[in-house]
Motif scaffolding. Structure first.
Motif, PDB file in Angstrom:
ATOM      1  N   SER A 141      -9.908   1.717   6.717  1.00 50.24           N
ATOM      2  CA  SER A 141      -9.375   1.198   7.991  1.00 50.24           C
ATOM      3  C   SER A 141      -9.926  -0.520   8.231  1.00 50.24           C
ATOM      4  O   SER A 141      -8.837  -1.440   9.167  1.00 50.24           O
ATOM      5  N   SER A 149     -11.537  -1.080  -1.097  1.00 54.27           N
ATOM      6  CA  SER A 149     -10.393  -0.635  -2.286  1.00 54.27           C
ATOM      7  C   SER A 149      -9.939  -1.853  -2.913  1.00 54.27           C
ATOM      8  O   SER A 149      -9.369  -1.223  -4.087  1.00 54.27           O
ATOM      9  N   GLU A 161     -12.230   5.947  -2.427  1.00 60.52           N
ATOM     10  CA  GLU A 161     -10.547   6.266  -1.540  1.00 60.52           C
ATOM     11  C   GLU A 161     -10.193   7.358  -1.297  1.00 60.52           C
ATOM     12  O   GLU A 161      -9.162   7.349  -0.083  1.00 60.52           O
ATOM     13  N   LEU A 165      -7.841   7.742   2.104  1.00 60.66           N
ATOM     14  CA  LEU A 165      -6.961   7.704   1.805  1.00 60.66           C
ATOM     15  C   LEU A 165      -5.511   8.458   2.850  1.00 60.66           C
ATOM     16  O   LEU A 165      -5.082   8.385   3.389  1.00 60.66           O
ATOM     17  N   PHE A 168      -5.227   7.888   6.202  1.00 64.12           N
ATOM     18  CA  PHE A 168      -3.628   7.391   6.788  1.00 64.12           C
ATOM     19  C   PHE A 168      -2.222   7.834   7.073  1.00 64.12           C
ATOM     20  O   PHE A 168      -2.040   9.101   6.515  1.00 64.12           O
ATOM     21  N   ASN A 169      -1.295   7.551   8.026  1.00 59.60           N
ATOM     22  CA  ASN A 169      -0.207   8.383   8.140  1.00 59.60           C
ATOM     23  C   ASN A 169       1.037   7.084   6.865  1.00 59.60           C
ATOM     24  O   ASN A 169       0.127   6.068   6.839  1.00 59.60           O
ATOM     25  N   GLN A 170       2.037   7.333   6.763  1.00 56.19           N
ATOM     26  CA  GLN A 170       2.843   7.193   5.781  1.00 56.19           C
ATOM     27  C   GLN A 170       3.440   5.498   6.184  1.00 56.19           C
ATOM     28  O   GLN A 170       3.132   4.144   5.311  1.00 56.19           O
ATOM     29  N   GLU A 172       0.971   3.345   7.086  1.00 51.02           N
ATOM     30  CA  GLU A 172      -0.585   2.749   8.232  1.00 51.02           C
ATOM     31  C   GLU A 172      -0.562   2.955   6.574  1.00 51.02           C
ATOM     32  O   GLU A 172      -1.102   1.942   5.874  1.00 51.02           O
ATOM     33  N   LEU A 173      -0.283   3.617   5.777  1.00 52.43           N
ATOM     34  CA  LEU A 173      -0.084   3.659   4.086  1.00 52.43           C
ATOM     35  C   LEU A 173       0.168   2.256   3.445  1.00 52.43           C
ATOM     36  O   LEU A 173      -0.431   1.766   2.541  1.00 52.43           O
ATOM     37  N   ASN A 174       1.702   2.524   3.803  1.00 56.11           N
ATOM     38  CA  ASN A 174       2.404   0.843   3.421  1.00 56.11           C
ATOM     39  C   ASN A 174       2.086  -0.178   3.852  1.00 56.11           C
ATOM     40  O   ASN A 174       1.726  -0.955   2.705  1.00 56.11           O
ATOM     41  N   PHE A 176      -1.435  -0.356   4.013  1.00 54.84           N
ATOM     42  CA  PHE A 176      -2.571  -0.393   3.469  1.00 54.84           C
ATOM     43  C   PHE A 176      -2.893  -1.484   2.405  1.00 54.84           C
ATOM     44  O   PHE A 176      -3.170  -2.254   1.827  1.00 54.84           O
ATOM     45  N   GLN A 177      -1.068  -1.073   1.866  1.00 52.83           N
ATOM     46  CA  GLN A 177      -1.161  -1.181   0.385  1.00 52.83           C
ATOM     47  C   GLN A 177      -1.079  -2.991   0.506  1.00 52.83           C
ATOM     48  O   GLN A 177      -1.242  -3.513  -0.456  1.00 52.83           O
TER      49      GLN A 177
END
Length: 253
Positions: A141, A149, A161, A165, A168-170, A172-174, A176-177
């Motif tokens: 993060s 990453s 990684e 991963l 992360f919640n969804q 936060e994952l979005n 991050f991408q």
């Protein structure tokens, strides 16, 4: 006068290292019996050591000849050690200049099995708790984590990684991408207060001739003093330094 006490080592580790040294000194594949003669170990004991060392890749047993040589893991670890050592030597004068120019703390993070590892720090004159010191592992993060990453190709870092991963919640994952896509384009990642309140950072990658990640320069300071954009003069300055260091290791964009 006090008598100095000698630290006790781990005997099994010393025996394992002795086997590796024997394979290195002989400079040729050895049979089980050759190693036994050179170590004076019992067959059952030696078999356990050779099996363990083979399982972790420190030695290799040829399936057809049943002969032993040093394994790929030693080459991998040796290359990492060489890269870290030479990289630190190269970045030292650059880091001093960055700190003088920005009055911010500068970190060098390098790849490790457990994630980005801080291996060198040049602190700013003023004292702030940046939440990290030499030997600290940085999370995915963080701005450093985003850079690793995005650019790291080694399999062992991909394992890191995959373990990080799920934190992360969804949403936060979005994000991050999105951060990774932006970092891939700009060679710049910024994070606002990822570890400690009021302390933010940005990171840029250091790459070699194969576009492999050698490490990352991370600039840390009080949130108000750390730029969030690659267009900022401080961001541009550090990007230019990273470009110069990367070119030293053969990188061409």
């Amino acid at each position: 006068m006090a008598t100095a006490t000698k630290a006790t080592g781990i005997q099994s580790l010393q025996i394992g290292l002795n086997i590796l040294e024997i394979l290195a000194i002989e400079k040729q594949p050895l049979k089980f019996t050759d190693i036994q003669n050179l170590t004076s170990m019992t067959k059952s004991n030696l078999y356990k050591y050779l099996t363990t060392l083979s399982q972790i890749g420190l030695i290799y047993r040829h399936p057809h000849t049943n002969m032993y040589t040093l394994g790929h893991k030693l080459a991998q670890l040796g290359n990492v050690a060489l890269n870290q050592s030479s990289l630190i030597e190269v970045v030292i004068p650059y880091f001093k200049k960055i700190t003088e120019h920005t009055n911010l703390t500068i970190l060098l993070a390098v790849p490790s099995i457990k994630g980005p590892l801080i291996s060198y720090i040049v602190s700013a004159d003023y004292g702030i708790n940046i939440g990290a010191q030499m030997g600290t592992l940085l999370p995915i993060s963080s701005s450093t984590g985003v850079v690793f990453s995005t650019f790291e190709k080694n399999v062992f870092m991909k394992d890191w990684e995959e373990k990080e991963l799920p934190k992360f919640n969804q949403s936060e994952l979005n994000q991050f991408q999105d951060d990774k896509e932006k970092t891939r384009r700009l060679f710049f990642a910024s994070k606002t207060e990822p570890l400690i309140k009021h302390v933010s950072s940005f990171s840029v990658p250091l790459l070699n001739f194969n576009h492999e990640l050698l490490g990352a320069i991370t600039v840390v300071g009080i949130t108000e003093t750390v730029p969030k954009s690659a267009d900022h003069p401080t961001g541009q300055y550090v990007l230019n330094v990273a470009k110069e260091i990367s070119e030293y290791f053969g990188f061409k964009k």
